[in-house]
Design a protein around this motif. Sequence first.
Motif: not given
Length: 157
Positions: A8-12, A15-19
Amino acid sequence: MGNTSLEIMLNRFRDPGNSLMISLGSPIGKTLDMQKGFWEYIRAYMNNGPWFDERGNYSESDNFVKSQLNLNTKPSSFLAHWRKTIADKKTATNGKNYLSGMDALMLLGHIMFYPTHWIQGFTHNIAKRKSRNRWPTVVLERLQSDGPATRLIDIEK
């Protein structure tokens, strides 16, 4: 395809640029059916909170999830469990020929791995303690026993 991995990919939050990409599941036994079942469990928990039944449908009680959590044992308790199992066998047979080769092998294996399991539990407890106050309050709300009032995706939108 017989085997697969579940990632899975988690986005902060906010802060969607920090995944971050995380591989879920155990390093062994990555059959497709096992990974699908694991994903369905995670999906049901994300959609319904801890209130779902064995099919992933919404339920008024969290009895199913509690029953699954009760199955989880700490690796450091394996040795005590196996010693109790051997003691029960001894009591049941009045001490006559109660110890099989597998019992001796399992006991020896648990004795050998007990320090590793204890260190693992100790490290896990320290990591939990250190990360306790690092989450935003909106995320901490999801860790309460009554569950969240809103979904994180709705707050982000």
